[in-house]
Design a protein around this motif. Structure first.
Motif, mmCIF file in Angstrom:
data_model
loop_
_atom_site.group_PDB
_atom_site.id
_atom_site.type_symbol
_atom_site.label_atom_id
_atom_site.label_comp_id
_atom_site.label_asym_id
_atom_site.label_seq_id
_atom_site.Cartn_x
_atom_site.Cartn_y
_atom_site.Cartn_z
ATOM 1 N N ASN A 111 0.911 -1.298 0.060
ATOM 2 C CA ASN A 111 -0.209 0.061 0.075
ATOM 3 C C ASN A 111 0.779 1.320 -0.214
ATOM 4 N N ASP A 112 1.928 1.355 0.787
ATOM 5 C CA ASP A 112 2.600 2.324 0.998
ATOM 6 C C ASP A 112 3.538 2.626 -0.429
ATOM 7 N N ALA A 113 3.897 1.307 -1.024
ATOM 8 C CA ALA A 113 4.522 1.878 -2.315
ATOM 9 C C ALA A 113 3.726 1.940 -3.453
ATOM 10 N N ALA A 114 2.400 1.867 -3.626
ATOM 11 C CA ALA A 114 1.432 2.175 -4.545
ATOM 12 C C ALA A 114 1.181 3.556 -4.141
ATOM 13 N N MET A 115 0.960 4.064 -2.949
ATOM 14 C CA MET A 115 0.695 5.381 -2.857
ATOM 15 C C MET A 115 1.952 6.490 -2.984
ATOM 16 N N CYS A 116 3.199 6.140 -2.526
ATOM 17 C CA CYS A 116 4.666 6.616 -2.876
ATOM 18 C C CYS A 116 5.480 6.141 -2.753
ATOM 19 N N PRO A 117 5.789 5.618 -4.138
ATOM 20 C CA PRO A 117 7.024 4.745 -4.436
ATOM 21 C C PRO A 117 8.313 5.454 -4.031
ATOM 22 N N ASP A 118 8.259 6.550 -4.173
ATOM 23 C CA ASP A 118 9.829 7.315 -4.022
ATOM 24 C C ASP A 118 9.872 7.477 -2.364
ATOM 25 N N GLU A 119 9.078 7.474 -1.662
ATOM 26 C CA GLU A 119 9.345 7.259 -0.293
ATOM 27 C C GLU A 119 9.726 6.137 0.106
ATOM 28 N N ALA A 120 8.633 5.043 -0.492
ATOM 29 C CA ALA A 120 9.090 3.471 0.072
ATOM 30 C C ALA A 120 10.452 3.310 -0.351
ATOM 31 N N GLY A 121 11.051 3.711 -1.279
ATOM 32 C CA GLY A 121 12.487 3.654 -1.777
ATOM 33 C C GLY A 121 13.456 3.908 -0.982
ATOM 34 N N ILE A 122 13.314 4.920 -0.168
ATOM 35 C CA ILE A 122 14.461 5.588 0.634
ATOM 36 C C ILE A 122 14.294 5.080 2.122
ATOM 37 N N ARG A 123 13.425 4.143 2.645
ATOM 38 C CA ARG A 123 13.325 3.912 3.902
ATOM 39 C C ARG A 123 14.745 3.326 4.209
ATOM 40 N N PRO A 124 14.785 3.383 5.364
ATOM 41 C CA PRO A 124 16.192 3.063 6.136
ATOM 42 C C PRO A 124 16.434 1.435 5.923
ATOM 43 N N GLU A 125 15.340 0.811 5.990
ATOM 44 C CA GLU A 125 15.570 -0.775 5.974
ATOM 45 C C GLU A 125 16.053 -1.224 4.343
ATOM 46 N N MET A 126 15.710 -0.489 3.321
ATOM 47 C CA MET A 126 16.370 -0.304 2.053
ATOM 48 C C MET A 126 17.613 -0.993 1.508
ATOM 49 N N LYS A 127 18.511 -0.471 2.684
ATOM 50 C CA LYS A 127 19.757 -0.605 2.714
ATOM 51 C C LYS A 127 20.363 -1.976 2.687
ATOM 52 N N TYR A 128 19.202 -2.760 3.177
ATOM 53 C CA TYR A 128 19.663 -4.266 3.137
ATOM 54 C C TYR A 128 19.252 -5.101 1.838
ATOM 55 N N MET A 129 18.674 -4.454 1.222
ATOM 56 C CA MET A 129 18.323 -4.925 -0.173
ATOM 57 C C MET A 129 19.275 -4.614 -1.227
ATOM 58 N N PRO A 130 19.785 -5.543 -2.361
ATOM 59 C CA PRO A 130 20.479 -5.018 -3.171
ATOM 60 C C PRO A 130 19.653 -3.928 -3.953
ATOM 61 N N ARG A 131 20.904 -2.711 -4.234
ATOM 62 C CA ARG A 131 20.475 -1.656 -5.149
ATOM 63 C C ARG A 131 19.782 -2.044 -6.389
ATOM 64 N N GLN A 132 19.991 -2.863 -6.952
ATOM 65 C CA GLN A 132 19.456 -3.197 -8.168
ATOM 66 C C GLN A 132 17.871 -3.725 -7.909
ATOM 67 N N THR A 133 17.653 -4.434 -6.909
ATOM 68 C CA THR A 133 16.169 -4.839 -6.664
ATOM 69 C C THR A 133 15.268 -3.711 -6.269
ATOM 70 N N VAL A 134 16.172 -2.759 -5.400
ATOM 71 C CA VAL A 134 15.246 -1.577 -5.147
ATOM 72 C C VAL A 134 15.157 -0.589 -6.237
#
Length: 184
Positions: A111-134
């Protein structure tokens, strides 16, 4: 073994019987054509995502709106989910030590990503995901096709209430994310 949504009752029963013969446990989705109680009777020992928790647990007898009108469908689910029926189910899950992994995170993140994909992609926990995936998630090359809107938020809140009921009755709960769904 993990059961999925499209299994027929006959195939689900055969799966549970075969698993029992070789001493494996069955976990997974509650198939679309069954209730939790039917799955428990077959021998399923864990449920994922609260899939089909509403089946057999709604107030009233009128059919739900078609899924093609997601807003109306989710609104009806949120309004009509029967707390007493869920309470009885929660007691049965507790009594039989049947686990539940509601994976609420995946629904929130979609839901968050559908509403605000730019914000979802910069969440702190995204640092644990491969950059290519994000990057793929943010570019839209991997689609976030979950429902959104007010009815979806009401249904999500109702799912939290179900988890509270399960917990209150002592039904075993697992924490899970359904990892690799977009922004999870």
């Amino acid at each position: 073994l993990k059961a999925y949504s499209l299994l027929t009752p006959e195939v689900h029963e055969a799966l549970c019987n075969a698993a029992g013969e070789v001493r494996l446990l069955v976990t997974g989705h509650c198939p679309d054509s069954m209730t939790y109680e039917q799955d428990i009777k077959n021998g399923q020992r864990c449920f994922e995502h609260l899939t089909m928790i509403s089946e057999g647990h709604l107030c009233g007898h009128e059919p739900l709106p078609d899924w093609s009108d997601r807003e109306a469908y989710l609104d009806a689910l949120a309004r009509r989910l029967d707390r007493e029926a869920i309470g009885r189910l929660a007691s049965e899950l507790a009594r039989n030590k049947i686990w539940n992994c509601p994976t609420l995170t995946v629904w929130q993140r979609m839901n968050d990503a559908a509403m605000c994909p730019d914000e979802a992609g910069i969440r702190p926990e995204m640092k644990y995901m491969p950059r290519q995936t994000v990057g793929a998630w943010m570019s839209g090359s991997i689609r976030v096709d979950g429902p959104t809107g007010e009815a979806y938020l009401r249904w999500t809140e109702r799912r939290f209430q179900v988890v509270n009921q399960l917990h209150g009755e002592g039904a075993p709960l697992l924490i899970g994310t359904d990892s690799l769904n977009p922004f999870v």
